[in-house]
Enzyme design. Structure first.
Site, PDB file in Angstrom:
ATOM      1  N   THR A 402       7.758  -8.320  -6.913  1.00  0.00           N
ATOM      2  CA  THR A 402       7.638  -7.692  -8.221  1.00  0.00           C
ATOM      3  C   THR A 402       9.003  -7.862  -8.882  1.00  0.00           C
ATOM      4  OG1 THR A 402       6.247  -6.048  -7.104  1.00  0.00           O
ATOM      5  CG2 THR A 402       6.858  -5.521  -9.325  1.00  0.00           C
ATOM      6  N   GLU A 422       2.086  -9.499  -8.532  1.00  0.00           N
ATOM      7  CA  GLU A 422       1.724  -9.052  -7.184  1.00  0.00           C
ATOM      8  C   GLU A 422       2.456  -9.866  -6.116  1.00  0.00           C
ATOM      9  OE1 GLU A 422      -0.059  -6.687  -4.147  1.00  0.00           O
ATOM     10  OE2 GLU A 422       0.727  -6.432  -6.144  1.00  0.00           O
ATOM     11  N   GLU A 441      -3.573  -9.248  -8.366  1.00  0.00           N
ATOM     12  CA  GLU A 441      -3.417  -7.797  -8.296  1.00  0.00           C
ATOM     13  C   GLU A 441      -4.597  -7.082  -7.649  1.00  0.00           C
ATOM     14  OE1 GLU A 441      -0.562  -5.712  -8.288  1.00  0.00           O
ATOM     15  OE2 GLU A 441      -0.256  -7.041 -10.004  1.00  0.00           O
ATOM     16  N   ASP A 444      -4.715  -5.390  -4.199  1.00  0.00           N
ATOM     17  CA  ASP A 444      -4.185  -4.051  -3.947  1.00  0.00           C
ATOM     18  C   ASP A 444      -5.300  -3.026  -3.732  1.00  0.00           C
ATOM     19  OD1 ASP A 444      -1.494  -4.345  -3.754  1.00  0.00           O
ATOM     20  OD2 ASP A 444      -0.997  -3.533  -5.720  1.00  0.00           O
ATOM     21  N   SER A 468      -1.336   1.221  -7.290  1.00  0.00           N
ATOM     22  CA  SER A 468      -0.043   0.556  -7.225  1.00  0.00           C
ATOM     23  C   SER A 468       0.965   1.432  -6.487  1.00  0.00           C
ATOM     24  CB  SER A 468       0.458   0.269  -8.645  1.00  0.00           C
ATOM     25  OG  SER A 468       1.795  -0.178  -8.637  1.00  0.00           O
ATOM     26  N   SER A 469       2.112   0.840  -6.162  1.00  0.00           N
ATOM     27  CA  SER A 469       3.237   1.590  -5.601  1.00  0.00           C
ATOM     28  C   SER A 469       4.438   1.586  -6.538  1.00  0.00           C
ATOM     29  CB  SER A 469       3.653   0.991  -4.260  1.00  0.00           C
ATOM     30  OG  SER A 469       2.602   1.063  -3.324  1.00  0.00           O
ATOM     31  N   GLY A 489       8.985  -4.733  -4.804  1.00  0.00           N
ATOM     32  CA  GLY A 489       8.796  -4.716  -3.357  1.00  0.00           C
ATOM     33  C   GLY A 489       7.488  -4.171  -2.848  1.00  0.00           C
ATOM     34  N   GLY A 490       6.399  -4.190  -3.663  1.00  0.00           N
ATOM     35  CA  GLY A 490       5.121  -3.684  -3.165  1.00  0.00           C
ATOM     36  C   GLY A 490       5.249  -2.235  -2.738  1.00  0.00           C
TER      37      GLY A 490
END
Length: 590
Positions: A402, A422, A441, A444, A468-469, A489-490
């Site tokens: 990201t 993503e 995306e 996720d 999402s995170s 970083g996810g």
């Protein structure tokens, strides 16, 4: 209003007449700079410089943030771009209000909970990622447009002009850019359009060469000229849909690339959602971030609330890290059980962020031993001391690429903005003739329920946003801006932001030292991924004696931050080394 109009006229004159360049010259990478007039920090020096130029010409933080993001779509296309989405958090210095925009991608309306199920089994993650099935309806262009309309002083056309120029004249390829292509060469080479753009002659462009993307420049120009109508129902949109439904696979390629279900109507229906910012108090500060559909704000907020009950400033390094790791383990369990798209699930955001719930989770932490993981989620509707459900809530695999940028301006306004396609390189599919990658995306989403028999709020659905995170964060001190921070970083975004906050606030590290500190990322698993520098530390040895187990991973995150100093100056900070190092700049030094 006259002042606002005047700014817009100045920007029109300057931004639409780019300075002539004999050739691209890369601005320096700086991990820290202090000065006046506003600041920008991003992973890329060209993008940061474009944002600084907007501030110097009279633009505000929102104008500069959009211009910087558009430039990142040129120079960091494997992390973000107009084929993706993100979350935009804005602090208005005049009103003291924090507002958020949810520009997350949405699933096509033809999608259902079995989107990634084939013959009764979930698809392998790698196969799902590189496919049309993974592509969500992009939200980034609408996010830029809406942010500028609400809080900016310039038009989308003006804000995108410097990035359009950058794409056309080119930029110098660095090692990170080349490595990202090399990492994905096998799948990039399986698509005609991606191979033509990123693998000229069958190889990644050489470090030091100039990379140009005139097709993206033309796409930017068309998007700006049509006010995005070309994407949300026009020619660019038709090209996107055609690419998703009929991926441009190379003749002879053996990869099974499944087509997606996106339609032109999906693009026409897309809307950015305004969300209430998440908010928790921590050590007398007010911490704001983005709420669901992202679990970033709730999970960081819950972890901070869990840590609030302990004075971390007086602990040893080992005990501090132990509490941090266990707090994120617990908050991830609750994220996985309760957070999803609020249009489709009743997400108990306020309850997740209540101190009462956090205290009921904090009492599970044993200062002398590790909680066995995965731990079960708690019930925020009925928090009971040390209570938990019978079923565990592990964190599933996700991608970890990201980008994040932060901006402040002379008036004290601030933006914290995380955007993404993503995975590194998204779906791997470039829209032919348009010069940009499509996201993956939708991977996720949970492919199947994480815990059998327990409702999963993150299953696919028509028009739904996947969880999402991302956690773009703004911190206020008695109503005044203290600092802004965020990271790519996810799912590691949540742990990275939490670690930086507690190192800076509790352990009194400078923002630069907090950002460059070695990282570990516990997300409710039996083993904690950690960087090599973390594993080599004395603290890791001490944590091992408490029962922590670690696995080595590459760099975790690439954070950026800006803080307001007591004398009114700005200090911009970026990663010194991760992902090749970032670029932090202020408008005027000294």
């Amino acid at each position: 209003m006259l002042l606002r109009t005047g700014m817009s006229l100045v920007l029109t004159t300057v931004l639409l007449t780019p300075t002539a360049h004999a050739g691209p010259a890369t601005p320096p990478r700086l991990p820290e700079q202090t000065g006046h007039g506003g600041a920008v920090s991003s992973v890329d020096p060209d993008a940061t410089q474009i944002g600084i130029d907007v501030l110097r010409r009279g633009g505000n933080a929102v104008d500069a943030a959009v211009a910087t993001a558009a430039a990142l779509g040129v120079t960091d296309p494997f992390s973000a771009g107009i084929g993706g989405g993100g979350y935009f958090v804005y602090y208005d210095a005049h009103t003291g209000r924090v507002s958020t925009l949810d520009g997350r991608e949405t699933a096509p309306h033809a999608a259902d909970e079995n989107l990634f199920v084939e013959n009764g089994s979930p698809l392998p993650f790698a196969e799902a990622m590189t496919s049309g099935l993974a592509v969500g309806v992009p939200g980034t262009p609408r996010t830029w447009q809406q942010a500028l309309r609400k809080w900016g002083t310039t038009s989308l056309r003006e804000a995108m002009a410097p990035a359009q120029d950058l794409a056309r004249r080119g930029f110098v390829v660095d090692q990170t850019f080349q490595t990202q292509i090399a990492n994905n060469a096998d799948r990039f080479g399986d698509f005609t359009s991606t191979r033509d753009l990123f693998l000229p002659g069958g190889k990644p462009p050489a470090v030091g060469s100039v990379f140009r993307n005139p097709e993206l420049a033309d796409t930017y120009r068309e998007l700006a000229r049509t006010g995005l109508a070309s994407l949300h129902g026009g020619p660019i949109g038709r090209d996107v849909v055609r690419t998703v439904q009929h991926p441009p696979v190379m003749p002879g390629a053996t990869r099974n690339v499944r087509p997606g279900k996106m339609s032109l109507l999906d693009l026409a229906r897309y809307r950015v959602e305004e969300r209430q910012a998440t908010h928790v108090g921590y050590r007398g500060l007010d911490v704001y971030s983005t709420g669901p559909s992202s679990g970033g704000g709730t999970t960081v907020g819950e972890a901070l609330n869990i840590l609030e009950s302990t004075d971390l400033s007086k602990m040893s390094d080992v005990d501090h890290l132990h509490r941090f790791i266990e707090a994120t383990k617990l908050s991830f369990a609750d994220r996985n059980r309760w957070v999803g798209d609020p249009r489709y699930s009743r997400v108990p955001t306020d309850a997740l962020l209540s101190q009462r719930f956090a205290d009921s989770r904090a009492c599970l932490i044993n200062p002398g031993a590790v909680l066995p993981a995965p731990v079960a989620a708690g019930d925020p509707h009925d928090p009971r001391p040390c209570g938990a459900a019978a079923q565990a809530s592990p964190t599933r695999q996700d991608a970890e690429n990201t980008t994040h940028l932060v901006v402040t301006d002379r008036w004290g306004n601030a933006v914290s903005y995380t955007l993404t396609v993503e995975a590194e390189g998204g779906s791997g599919i470039v829209v032919p003739g348009r010069g940009f990658l499509l996201n993956n995306e939708l991977t996720d989403f949970s492919f199947v329920p994480v815990t059998p028999g327990v409702p999963d709020p993150n299953l696919p659905g028509p028009g739904k946003r996947s969880r999402s995170s991302m956690a773009p964060t703004i911190v206020l001190d008695r109503g005044e801006l203290a600092f802004v921070v965020g990271s790519p970083g996810g799912a590691t975004i949540i742990t990275t932001v939490t670690q930086i906050l507690t190192l800076h606030v509790d352990r009194k590290l400078s923002l630069l030292d907090a950002i460059r500190a070695p990282r570990a990322s516990q997300r409710n698993s039996a083993v904690t991924p950690a960087e090599a520098a973390f594993l080599a530390s004395a603290q890791a040895e001490g944590l091992g004696r408490l029962g922590h187990r670690f696995s080595q991973v590459a760099d975790i995150g690439a954070a950026t931050a800006i803080e307001r100093l007591p004398d009114g100056r700005w200090r911009a900070v970026a990663e010194p080394s991760r992902r090749g190092g970032g670029a932090a700049r202020v408008v005027r030094t000294g």
